[in-house]
Design an enzyme around this catalytic site. Sequence first.
Site, PDB file in Angstrom:
ATOM      1  CB  SER A 325      -0.905   0.021   1.226  1.00 25.64           C
ATOM      2  OG  SER A 325      -1.708  -1.135   1.232  1.00 25.64           O
ATOM      3  CG  HIS A 370     -12.833   1.301   3.567  1.00 23.67           C
ATOM      4  ND1 HIS A 370     -12.159   0.232   2.986  1.00 23.67           N
ATOM      5  CD2 HIS A 370     -12.109   1.646   4.659  1.00 23.67           C
ATOM      6  CE1 HIS A 370     -11.083  -0.034   3.689  1.00 23.67           C
ATOM      7  NE2 HIS A 370     -11.026   0.809   4.721  1.00 23.67           N
ATOM      8  CB  CYS A 383     -10.109   2.020   0.662  1.00 24.55           C
ATOM      9  SG  CYS A 383     -11.366   1.088  -0.234  1.00 24.55           S
TER      10      CYS A 383
END
Lengths: 623, 378
Positions: A325, A370, A383
């Site tokens: 990420s 989310h 996310c």
Amino acid sequence: MRLTSLEERQREQRLVTSRALIAGVFVCAGLLLLSVRLLHLQVDRHEHFSVLSMENRVKIQPVPPTRGLIYDAKGVLLADNNPTFSLEITIEKVDDLSATIDALAQLIPIDANDRARFERLKRQRMRFQSVPIRLNLTPKEVARFSVNGYRFPGVDVRAELIRTYPLGAATAHVLGYVGRINEREMAQIDTSSYAGTHFIGKGGLEKAHEDVLHGKVGYQQVEVNARGRILRTLESTPPISGQDVFLSLDLGLQKAALEGLGNRRGAVVAIDPRDGSVLAMVSNPSFDPNLFVEGISGKDYNALLHSPDKPLFDRAARGQYPPGSTVKPFIGLGGLATGFSSAHKTVFCSGAFTLPGQSHRFRCWRKGGHGAIDLAKAITESCDVYFYSLANQMGIDRLHHFLTQFGFGARTGIDVAGELAGLLPSREWKERIRKQRWYPGETLIVGIGQGSFLATPLQLAVATAAMANRGHFIQPRLARASRFPGAANETLFPIISRQINVGNANYWNQVISAMTQVVESPRGTAKRIRTPEYRIAGKTGTSQVFTLGQKQTYNAAKTPERMRDHALFIAFAPVDDPRIAVAVLVENGGHGGSDAAPVARRVMDVYLGATTPLPPEEATDGD
Amino acid sequence: MGIKALSAQLNIEAEAANVGLFQRLHLDIPLLLALLTLCGFGLLVVYSAGDQDFTIVERQLARLLLAFSLMGAIAQVPPRILRQWSLGLYLFGVAMLMAVLLFGDIGKGAQRWLDLGVLRFQPSELLKLAVPMTIAWLLSLRPLPPRPAWILLAVVLTLIPVLLIAKQPDLGTALLVVSAGVLVMFMAGLSWWMIGGLALIVTAVTPVIWFLMHDYQRNRIFTFLNPESDPLGTGYHIIQSQIAIGSGGISGKGWLNGTQSHLEFLPERHTDFIFAVIGEEFGFAGIVALLALYLFIIIRGLLIAINSQDSYGRLLAGGLTLVFFIYVFVNTGMVTGLLPVVGVPLPLISYGGTSMVTLLIGFGMIMGVETHLKKSIR
């Protein structure tokens, strides 16, 4: 006495006289022959013999230069030269090698290790290059050999400057080390400029700056006697010492990073985004580079090589991991720059993403999803679905093009030898290497930094610095300047930079603001490292060591340690005036927020002079 | 002018020069001056070749003083006395050689020395004098030229010590002793067909000698034929001495300036290879001057032989003079690469005692032949 008549006496005298005259003629002929021979030697061939006589007595000897020293940013000596005496054998000059070594062993202790090293170096040497049989002779041993030296032609005591690294393991991967020049290296270097030099940079900075550190060889014309002993110097060109190199590396920061990692395997790279200076570069665990200078013993080497912790492996510049990420801010920025994303555009995260017409569910780390989420929140809360969607819309070609600008998939050009390039997948790469066409699903995986996407911690730090700089991308460098010993002026190493254009300067603010929320928002994945003293922008990441099946869930506690995810964290601070950018990797560390981020905070604290302690650990989840 | 008239003329001149103190001291002035010049020059070269070490020069000077004293002493002995000693000296010498073979010390890998407590004595040196004396004595017993039977006896008397010396092994001395015997025979009028015969015999026995030679002696011949084949072993001597001589050029590098010798490239530079030092430091000019001096000494010796009034004196003076030439030729030939390396010093110049003493004693005998006969005539 025989009585002889006068006539007989006269006859005898005539006989002897004639013989004497004949002998005289022979004598003259003999001396004439000699004179002709001497005329030939001394007149006809005088030039020839003069040259031979000159060659006999005059030898040209190289004088090796002194290798430059290496200092950290605060002037701490990181690489030094220590004078030592070693006992060396020129194998070509010795008749019976093993007998000679045995005889030497009677005089000076020579153990099995010494013999093993000798055998190893012997195989790698050049012809007529001497090979050490004993290192670090004591003054007493030098004296003992000197007295008996005449018995050992071809064996000499040599005073040499040996490279030492006072900080040992702390700087091993960055500096690399020097070692004896081997045949393979000999083929690559200019032999005459290395005449007399026995050591060469084998890795790291020592190798990258070999030309600066080595210096220029000197020569002296010496008169020698028949035994090769130097009697006097006729002419000399002194060597030019190598330049001392001053690093931007800060030993204090280096140590903070090491302490931060503790006994965990991992890497930390800290860069000053203002000029690309590498402030800290750590790979843990490490090794003692001093062992390698004179040739490491086979036993020690095998221990290092086969240790499961891979201490010889430079995780900072050679460790290639899926960036996870931590690439999301860069992809988000790419979305803004290409118009596939905007500050207000939202994506609905139901916990998974499916491509039209396919059944495969690309899961978000949060099972429940989310809900409707915009770019800022998608970065803050990491996310996955948002980025699956964005990547899908951008397509692999635009993603590849944009991420390339941040240095992914290419060597950063840092002055550490052996750096690896990572891998930024592309259509072209897949067709060339895997001989397969690109599938849209792979684009989604690239969007969250997994799959075949690989980056080194160094690349992450460089990209983070570029983010902090709002697109001013600077090639990282360890060496700030070099200076000839005793000279007044330093030569600065050039700063090489370029600008990444995203179309609208405000896009930078949006992404950086989201990264700030990663630390400052109560829902941020790295909220634990928030500090009142300065503002941090960051991004956590998890790098998958192995891929879960569709129905499986990841449970760290149940996964064997070395199969667990790597924890990643990138950050820069202070947000408004970035002075440090950090990338941290903790192998099999679990979560970026809880495991990697505190290491980065510690490094930034030391650099920025902050002292507020980290709050106690609490259960965190998220990516 | 016939030979007789020539010699008579020479006689008169020599007589005129020798009257006075030196005649009474039984010394020959031209020979003495030449020998002193040679030895003085030798000291200079030894000083240079010995790395300017005064102790070497002092030792050499001490030997020279001893040798010149012995020369002077021997010169007092009338040739007829020498003649009477000849055979006894010869037999004593041969006995000593046998003793050396049985009890001798091993010096430099060869048995040459007999340790007599205070003095280390080299009996082969004695034979360098005893052999020509004995052959001269033997052949002067009968009218010259000698008959074949006497020649055969002379050859046997020569070969006995030569074989003993060659067995030590000392090729250089054996060569000098055999030439001493042969040269006396030559002076005695050895007929030309016999000289041819001897040459033939030498050619015939060469393979036998080759077979009897030691390995190191064979190696010397090999390296003489091709010095470059063994540049670090035996050939090293030859190559380095030729480099020394050749690099000297016409005028030389100057006294004390020879690099080959001072930097120790030249082996045995103050003993057997001292000629190379002279070549390097004094050049072709210096060497020609040296050879001229040698030639003067040899011609003077031959004149003394011619002027001698009896056969023994003639043969002894002629033989000893020609052996001196053999010394010069073999040494210079070996150093310049004309001949194989044989251990023969450069006479009266090389550092070292025994050959110098023997040579000067020989010159003492030559002077005795000259001076005593003059007296007896008067």
